[in-house]
Each structure stands twice: as C-alpha cells, then as structure tokens.
Design a protein around this motif. Structure first.
Motif, PDB file in Angstrom:
ATOM      1  N   ALA A  13      -4.510 -36.295  44.208  1.00  0.00           N
ATOM      2  CA  ALA A  13      -3.725 -36.157  45.436  1.00  0.00           C
ATOM      3  C   ALA A  13      -2.439 -36.982  45.307  1.00  0.00           C
ATOM      4  O   ALA A  13      -2.244 -37.748  44.359  1.00  0.00           O
ATOM      5  CB  ALA A  13      -4.543 -36.629  46.634  1.00  0.00           C
ATOM      6  N   TRP A  14      -1.541 -36.835  46.271  1.00  0.00           N
ATOM      7  CA  TRP A  14      -0.311 -37.627  46.322  1.00  0.00           C
ATOM      8  C   TRP A  14      -0.675 -39.093  46.506  1.00  0.00           C
ATOM      9  O   TRP A  14      -1.383 -39.464  47.439  1.00  0.00           O
ATOM     10  CB  TRP A  14       0.546 -37.139  47.484  1.00  0.00           C
ATOM     11  CG  TRP A  14       1.844 -37.871  47.657  1.00  0.00           C
ATOM     12  CD1 TRP A  14       2.020 -39.073  48.266  1.00  0.00           C
ATOM     13  CD2 TRP A  14       3.142 -37.446  47.238  1.00  0.00           C
ATOM     14  NE1 TRP A  14       3.335 -39.431  48.261  1.00  0.00           N
ATOM     15  CE2 TRP A  14       4.064 -38.446  47.624  1.00  0.00           C
ATOM     16  CE3 TRP A  14       3.618 -36.322  46.571  1.00  0.00           C
ATOM     17  CZ2 TRP A  14       5.417 -38.357  47.382  1.00  0.00           C
ATOM     18  CZ3 TRP A  14       4.982 -36.224  46.333  1.00  0.00           C
ATOM     19  CH2 TRP A  14       5.870 -37.228  46.727  1.00  0.00           C
ATOM     20  N   ASP A  15      -0.215 -39.952  45.611  1.00  0.00           N
ATOM     21  CA  ASP A  15      -0.485 -41.375  45.715  1.00  0.00           C
ATOM     22  C   ASP A  15       0.684 -42.062  46.411  1.00  0.00           C
ATOM     23  O   ASP A  15       1.840 -41.884  46.030  1.00  0.00           O
ATOM     24  CB  ASP A  15      -0.687 -41.988  44.328  1.00  0.00           C
ATOM     25  CG  ASP A  15      -1.263 -43.399  44.405  1.00  0.00           C
ATOM     26  OD1 ASP A  15      -2.495 -43.538  44.321  1.00  0.00           O
ATOM     27  OD2 ASP A  15      -0.482 -44.354  44.568  1.00  0.00           O
ATOM     28  N   GLU A  16       0.373 -42.844  47.444  1.00  0.00           N
ATOM     29  CA  GLU A  16       1.413 -43.479  48.241  1.00  0.00           C
ATOM     30  C   GLU A  16       2.153 -44.567  47.471  1.00  0.00           C
ATOM     31  O   GLU A  16       3.351 -44.767  47.673  1.00  0.00           O
ATOM     32  CB  GLU A  16       0.802 -44.087  49.513  1.00  0.00           C
ATOM     33  CG  GLU A  16       0.221 -43.085  50.484  1.00  0.00           C
ATOM     34  CD  GLU A  16       1.286 -42.328  51.256  1.00  0.00           C
ATOM     35  OE1 GLU A  16       2.429 -42.830  51.345  1.00  0.00           O
ATOM     36  OE2 GLU A  16       0.986 -41.230  51.766  1.00  0.00           O
ATOM     37  N   MET A  17       1.476 -45.271  46.582  1.00  0.00           N
ATOM     38  CA  MET A  17       2.082 -46.412  45.899  1.00  0.00           C
ATOM     39  C   MET A  17       2.709 -46.045  44.554  1.00  0.00           C
ATOM     40  O   MET A  17       3.751 -46.593  44.187  1.00  0.00           O
ATOM     41  CB  MET A  17       1.046 -47.517  45.691  1.00  0.00           C
ATOM     42  CG  MET A  17       1.610 -48.778  45.043  1.00  0.00           C
ATOM     43  SD  MET A  17       0.411 -50.130  44.868  1.00  0.00           S
ATOM     44  CE  MET A  17       0.331 -50.751  46.552  1.00  0.00           C
ATOM     45  N   PHE A  18       2.093 -45.110  43.832  1.00  0.00           N
ATOM     46  CA  PHE A  18       2.552 -44.790  42.483  1.00  0.00           C
ATOM     47  C   PHE A  18       2.900 -43.307  42.359  1.00  0.00           C
ATOM     48  O   PHE A  18       2.158 -42.448  42.839  1.00  0.00           O
ATOM     49  CB  PHE A  18       1.471 -45.131  41.452  1.00  0.00           C
ATOM     50  CG  PHE A  18       1.179 -46.602  41.347  1.00  0.00           C
ATOM     51  CD1 PHE A  18       1.965 -47.426  40.567  1.00  0.00           C
ATOM     52  CD2 PHE A  18       0.112 -47.159  42.037  1.00  0.00           C
ATOM     53  CE1 PHE A  18       1.696 -48.783  40.464  1.00  0.00           C
ATOM     54  CE2 PHE A  18      -0.171 -48.515  41.947  1.00  0.00           C
ATOM     55  CZ  PHE A  18       0.630 -49.331  41.156  1.00  0.00           C
ATOM     56  N   ASP A 153       0.412 -34.322  52.663  1.00  0.00           N
ATOM     57  CA  ASP A 153      -0.333 -33.335  51.887  1.00  0.00           C
ATOM     58  C   ASP A 153      -0.089 -33.478  50.389  1.00  0.00           C
ATOM     59  O   ASP A 153       0.557 -34.431  49.925  1.00  0.00           O
ATOM     60  CB  ASP A 153      -0.019 -31.917  52.374  1.00  0.00           C
ATOM     61  CG  ASP A 153       1.431 -31.495  52.120  1.00  0.00           C
ATOM     62  OD1 ASP A 153       2.131 -32.161  51.327  1.00  0.00           O
ATOM     63  OD2 ASP A 153       1.866 -30.487  52.717  1.00  0.00           O
ATOM     64  N   GLU A 154      -0.579 -32.510  49.628  1.00  0.00           N
ATOM     65  CA  GLU A 154      -0.502 -32.566  48.171  1.00  0.00           C
ATOM     66  C   GLU A 154       0.931 -32.570  47.659  1.00  0.00           C
ATOM     67  O   GLU A 154       1.204 -33.043  46.551  1.00  0.00           O
ATOM     68  CB  GLU A 154      -1.252 -31.377  47.552  1.00  0.00           C
ATOM     69  CG  GLU A 154      -2.695 -31.260  47.980  1.00  0.00           C
ATOM     70  CD  GLU A 154      -2.883 -30.440  49.241  1.00  0.00           C
ATOM     71  OE1 GLU A 154      -4.033 -30.123  49.560  1.00  0.00           O
ATOM     72  OE2 GLU A 154      -1.875 -30.131  49.923  1.00  0.00           O
ATOM     73  N   CYS A 155       1.853 -32.031  48.457  1.00  0.00           N
ATOM     74  CA  CYS A 155       3.258 -31.970  48.055  1.00  0.00           C
ATOM     75  C   CYS A 155       4.059 -33.167  48.547  1.00  0.00           C
ATOM     76  O   CYS A 155       5.273 -33.241  48.341  1.00  0.00           O
ATOM     77  CB  CYS A 155       3.897 -30.681  48.570  1.00  0.00           C
ATOM     78  SG  CYS A 155       3.108 -29.184  47.961  1.00  0.00           S
ATOM     79  N   LEU A 412      -5.715 -35.232  51.495  1.00  0.00           N
ATOM     80  CA  LEU A 412      -4.910 -36.310  52.056  1.00  0.00           C
ATOM     81  C   LEU A 412      -4.396 -37.213  50.947  1.00  0.00           C
ATOM     82  O   LEU A 412      -5.046 -37.383  49.917  1.00  0.00           O
ATOM     83  CB  LEU A 412      -5.734 -37.137  53.036  1.00  0.00           C
ATOM     84  CG  LEU A 412      -5.963 -36.610  54.449  1.00  0.00           C
ATOM     85  CD1 LEU A 412      -6.716 -35.288  54.433  1.00  0.00           C
ATOM     86  CD2 LEU A 412      -6.730 -37.636  55.278  1.00  0.00           C
ATOM     87  N   SER A 413      -3.232 -37.807  51.177  1.00  0.00           N
ATOM     88  CA  SER A 413      -2.684 -38.733  50.192  1.00  0.00           C
ATOM     89  C   SER A 413      -3.625 -39.920  50.017  1.00  0.00           C
ATOM     90  O   SER A 413      -4.462 -40.216  50.877  1.00  0.00           O
ATOM     91  CB  SER A 413      -1.295 -39.210  50.623  1.00  0.00           C
ATOM     92  OG  SER A 413      -1.362 -39.933  51.844  1.00  0.00           O
ATOM     93  N   ARG A 486       9.910 -31.831  47.469  1.00  0.00           N
ATOM     94  CA  ARG A 486       8.499 -31.535  47.369  1.00  0.00           C
ATOM     95  C   ARG A 486       8.076 -31.425  45.915  1.00  0.00           C
ATOM     96  O   ARG A 486       8.695 -30.721  45.133  1.00  0.00           O
ATOM     97  CB  ARG A 486       8.156 -30.226  48.094  1.00  0.00           C
ATOM     98  CG  ARG A 486       8.490 -30.262  49.568  1.00  0.00           C
ATOM     99  CD  ARG A 486       7.886 -29.047  50.231  1.00  0.00           C
ATOM    100  NE  ARG A 486       8.254 -29.029  51.648  1.00  0.00           N
ATOM    101  CZ  ARG A 486       9.199 -28.255  52.147  1.00  0.00           C
ATOM    102  NH1 ARG A 486       9.868 -27.432  51.373  1.00  0.00           N
ATOM    103  NH2 ARG A 486       9.469 -28.284  53.432  1.00  0.00           N
ATOM    104  N   ALA A 487       7.007 -32.106  45.602  1.00  0.00           N
ATOM    105  CA  ALA A 487       6.466 -31.986  44.253  1.00  0.00           C
ATOM    106  C   ALA A 487       5.567 -30.765  44.182  1.00  0.00           C
ATOM    107  O   ALA A 487       5.019 -30.314  45.186  1.00  0.00           O
ATOM    108  CB  ALA A 487       5.659 -33.241  43.905  1.00  0.00           C
ATOM    109  N   GLU A 488       5.419 -30.239  42.989  1.00  0.00           N
ATOM    110  CA  GLU A 488       4.474 -29.145  42.799  1.00  0.00           C
ATOM    111  C   GLU A 488       3.059 -29.709  42.885  1.00  0.00           C
ATOM    112  O   GLU A 488       2.754 -30.764  42.332  1.00  0.00           O
ATOM    113  CB  GLU A 488       4.684 -28.484  41.433  1.00  0.00           C
ATOM    114  CG  GLU A 488       5.985 -27.709  41.344  1.00  0.00           C
ATOM    115  CD  GLU A 488       6.019 -26.562  42.349  1.00  0.00           C
ATOM    116  OE1 GLU A 488       4.980 -25.924  42.576  1.00  0.00           O
ATOM    117  OE2 GLU A 488       7.096 -26.317  42.914  1.00  0.00           O
ATOM    118  N   PRO A 489       2.145 -28.999  43.556  1.00  0.00           N
ATOM    119  CA  PRO A 489       0.773 -29.487  43.622  1.00  0.00           C
ATOM    120  C   PRO A 489       0.166 -29.606  42.228  1.00  0.00           C
ATOM    121  O   PRO A 489       0.481 -28.833  41.331  1.00  0.00           O
ATOM    122  CB  PRO A 489       0.056 -28.422  44.453  1.00  0.00           C
ATOM    123  CG  PRO A 489       1.139 -27.688  45.182  1.00  0.00           C
ATOM    124  CD  PRO A 489       2.349 -27.767  44.295  1.00  0.00           C
TER     125      PRO A 489
END
Length: 518
Positions: A13-18, A153-155, A412-413, A486-489
């Motif tokens: 998932a999307w990481d908030e820190m890294f 989200d994932e993006c 979820l991130s 937006r990043a690709e999932p």
C-alpha cells in the motif's frame, strides 16, 4: 547502536513515511533524523511506560469487556502545511454542505423536490426524526462538531471514508496523545514546527456559546453524559474540565415551563446550551424512548420553544447515514455549484433492485457496510471473508438492501508502527475534527490518526483493537496545493472493484480517474 528504521519494509500500500525502501518523503526528513539515533529497546521501554501512564490517567477503551490503555504508537504521523490546506478546504466544504442538507431536510426539503435525492432515502433513514421538523437553531448551526474520516488510497489520493456529525468522538485522544508525546520525547519538538492542539477546548466552548438562545448574555453550557459506564466517559470528563463546563447526567437536569435547569448545591441554574453525548433515542423520554433513564423529559419542547440549544442538533444523524454519504458529491454540486475537494470512495447504492442483484453476485470482491453502523461493526470485507460469512451476508443484504452500501476494497495507506522492538507497516486513517461556530468552520490542526494494529487489518476502530498516532501538522508558508501526482497502483495492490453494469448507479465523483479533482 541500531537504526530503528533498519529492516523496515514498506507494504504494498501507499506508505506515508517512505516512497521506497530507505527513501523518506520530504515531510518526514526532520522526524527521521531525530528518531534514527534511538535504540529500539529504549523506544519499547518508553512505549510501555506510556501505557502505564495512560492506565493511571484513565485514557482507556473497552475491548471485550476489559478496560485497556489506548495504544499510542510513538512514531508520529506527519502532514505538511500544503496537504493540510487541502484537507481543511475539503472538510470545510463537507461540513458546510451537510449543514445545508440538514437545514433543507428539516424545513423545505427542496433537494427532494428537485430530484437530487429520492424521498424514500429520507423516509427510510433511522437518523431522520420528524419530532424536530421545523426546529431552527438560534444561529442556524446543527453540527457544532464534526469528525470526517479520511483515508489515502493506493494511488496516494485522499478520500472521504465516512461522515460523523451526530456524536463524533476521539478528540480526547488527540489531546492526550500530544501531551504524552511532549513528555516522553520533549527533544522531538525542539526543532520541529508542529502546530499545537491546545486550542480545541476554547474553540468548542466558543462555538457552543455562539449557539445559545437569543438573550443569553452569559450562556451556561453543560456537557450531558450517559454516565461513568459509557466507553467515552473519559472524553466527556476531559472536555468538560478543559472548557470549564458542568459535566451532568440526565438526572441532574429538569425541565419546567419549557426551560431547562441543572440542580446545583446552590439551587437550580438555568441552562442555555447542552453539548449532548447521548444518542437521540435516549435524550428525551417524552418524544423518543420512554424507557430511557439517561435523558431528561422535556428537552425537545424546550429546544423548540427557543429556550435551550442542543448540540449537535437532534436529528443530525440523518447525515451520518452511509446511503446519504453516497449523495454528498451531488449535494455539493446542488447547494454550492462546486466540485468536491475530496472525493468519496467508489460506492454502490443497493436501494436499486438491479444494482442490488449485481452486488449480491459480487460480494467476494466488494466491501459491505451497514448504513447505520458505527465503530467498524458489521463491516464485511469480501476478499477476506469465508464462504459461510458471505452466505450469511447474502441473506441479510437481500432481506434489507436499504440497510447496506457496497464499496470497492481500498488498501489504506500504511505507516511505521512499533511492534515489539521493530517497526512494521500498519494501515491507518485520519479523523480531522471540525468546529462550526456559525461564522467559520475551524479544523483542529492534527486530528486522530487511527491504526489497525493486527498485521494486514483494515478496520482501525479502537472497538476492533486499533490504536492511534500523534498527528503532526507542520506549520509553514505556501500556496494551496494542486492534487499530488498519482502513482500507479502496485502490481500486488488489491484488485480494482468490478465494473458495475452499464446504466446502474455508481458514485461518479468517487472514481480517481473521473470528474475533476482538486
């Protein structure tokens, strides 16, 4: 000395820190520099100490009948000033439109006459109360306090997960978390430009006093609690103390002549504003549940007579209905002629027979939520449910489609969380708290970041074993942000939701690649 981030592997998932292994996001540079020299064993020791302090202070929650210290992870969640501006604009818009909707629902109901929402949605909502139709608050505010749950989200896109405008809770953890962090790691705040959360009680009190009936020159505010056995009693007592307001139970109040009084050691005292932390059904046994022993008979008639204000307003729970949630993007366009700043999660309404049939066939690929659920109860995540659970869900939903909505699964991130003596990714969300005084919607700069502590768990509620993080909103200058790229999932991220049949409703603003996002 070991680096506490050694061996940390971000989840899919999307990481908030890294942004990748060993690649911190810019907002976290200062925090990582401060935390890196710390020994993981020392961090664990401080976490255990903090849990004991929380127990002593009563900062607990009930899980399975047992009072436990509310878990606070010692690695803060950081939100930079630019992104916080986006959140502020999105939550303000959300609160304003829900206020407009509630004002319409309990007066002209033009939104239904104009076909934006069908009448049956209102008439079948358990949060709608005819008893307060036509009751207009003194300053027009029905939602003095709102908690709008956000996810990423994932993006990497922020989305609204649900709206809480009836009796939102959790702000006490925001205040206590910050107090605990400043005492546990005073050095962390020495060079970090973190916004304070201390202003919330005074802002809340000002909003409550602003809602007082006309002619109340020095309004008396009380906080009405169900009592010490309520899971949120610690929060009730804390807010009352910090505001300098009386903490009362239903038995402390009485009504006479359509006015509300509180019993004191010096005799009765007129009450102007009641910040209630009791559900509508138990608030007034005259008009709601006659068996309620935690409310006060006559409150609604006193409010209707303009002699007392009840905050948040009775009947505001209709805006908590998760079926109403699916219409909020359309309500924003209808009332304000604006596009939503923060989109919904892609959602499906089951009150349409064709849509319901389609959802029932796709249960293993969707998330099902009861429209009046709270605390994460009743949610079924289809991809993780066993056959028996899905079979039972099929029968329950088929028998009462109005009682459910479906959503696409969202990963979820995640954020680093101390598990034992090492950091591991865990899923998180964010509940910003908004205070509406009638002139401005103010957001507490921080909010409650909730953490799903079991590995892979997506339900973050404390009632399901979740914890929290201190949320740092960094101060800074700058213009409002554009929507982040937006990043690709990830190839390993959860599969996208199945496409609904052509011609059936799908929340058109909730798709990340449709509509206009800010």
């Amino acid at each position: 000395m070991a680096d506490i981030f050694d061996g940390y592997q971000p989840a899919e998932a999307w990481d908030e820190m890294f942004s990748g292994p060993g690649e911190p996001r810019p907002a976290y540079d200062g925090l990582i520099s401060a935390l890196q020299p710390m020994d993981p064993a020392e961090l664990r020791f401080r976490a255990d100490q903090l849990a004991r302090v929380f127990t002593d202070r009563g900062v607990t929650f009930n899980l399975g009948g047992e009072e436990r210290p509310f878990p606070l992870d010692l690695v803060p969640r950081v939100i930079d000033a630019m992104e916080w501006d986006l959140i502020v604009r999105g939550v303000r818009q959300r609160v304003r439109v829900l206020e407009a909707f509630l004002a319409d629902v309990y007066s002209d109901r033009q939104v239904f006459a104009d076909g934006v929402m069908p009448w049956r949605v209102l008439m079948t909502s358990s949060g709608f109360h005819r008893q307060v139709a036509g009751l207009v608050p003194p300053n027009g505010v029905r939602v003095q306090v709102a908690g709008i749950d956000l996810i990423r989200d994932e993006c990497g896109q922020l989305r609204v997960l649900e709206d809480n405008v009836r009796i939102p809770s959790g702000v006490s953890y925001v205040i206590e978390n910050r107090l605990a962090m400043t005492r546990t790691f005073p050095g962390l705040f020495a060079e970090q430009r973190v916004n304070s959360v201390d202003e919330y009680p005074s802002r809340l009190l000002a909003a409550l006093r602003a809602a007082a009936p006309e002619g109340a020159h020095d309004p008396v505010v009380v906080l009405l609690t169900p009592g010490v056995n309520n899971a949120a009693y610690f929060e009730h007592a804390l807010l009352a103390r910090l505001m300098g307001a009386e903490l009362v139970e239903g038995r402390d109040l009485f009504c006479t002549g359509n006015r509300v009084y509180v019993r004191t050691t010096h005799g009765r005292r007129l009450v102007d504003v009641i910040y209630r932390r009791i559900d509508d059904d138990y608030l007034d046994p005259v008009l709601f549940r006659p068996d309620s022993v935690i409310g006060c008979a006559g409150l609604i008639n006193a409010a209707r007579s303009g002699n007392v204000t009840i905050a948040n307003g009775v009947g505001s729970g209709v805006a908590d209905d998760k079926l109403i949630y699916t219409y909020v993007p359309d309500l924003i366009r209808y009332y304000f002629n604006e596009e939503p700043v923060l989109p919904n999660v892609e959602s499906y309404r089951l009150d349409n027979s064709d849509m319901c049939r389609w959802v029932l066939g796709e249960l293993p690929r969707l998330v099902l939520k009861p429209v009046d659920g709270a605390g994460g109860k009743g949610i079924v995540i289809g991809p993780r449910a066993d056959e028996q659970t899905l079979a039972e869900l099929h029968g329950t939903v088929a028998a009462n489609p109005r009682g459910w909505i479906a959503q696409r699964p969202v990963s979820l991130s995640t954020s680093p969380v101390l598990i034992g003596e090492r950091l591991e990714p865990r899923h998180i969300d964010l509940r910003p708290f908004a205070v509406n005084d009638g002139n401005d919607v103010w957001l507490l700069p921080g909010g409650l970041t909730r953490v799903a502590l079991p590995r892979g768990e997506l339900v973050v509620n404390s009632s399901q074993g979740g914890g929290s993080k201190d949320t740092w909103v960094m101060s800074g200058d700058g213009q409002p942000p554009d929507q982040p790229e937006r990043a690709e999932p990830s190839a390993l991220a959860p599969a996208p939701a199945p496409a609904a049949p052509r011609g059936l409703f799908r929340d058109r603003q909730s798709d990340p690649f449709q509509g206009q996002d800010q």
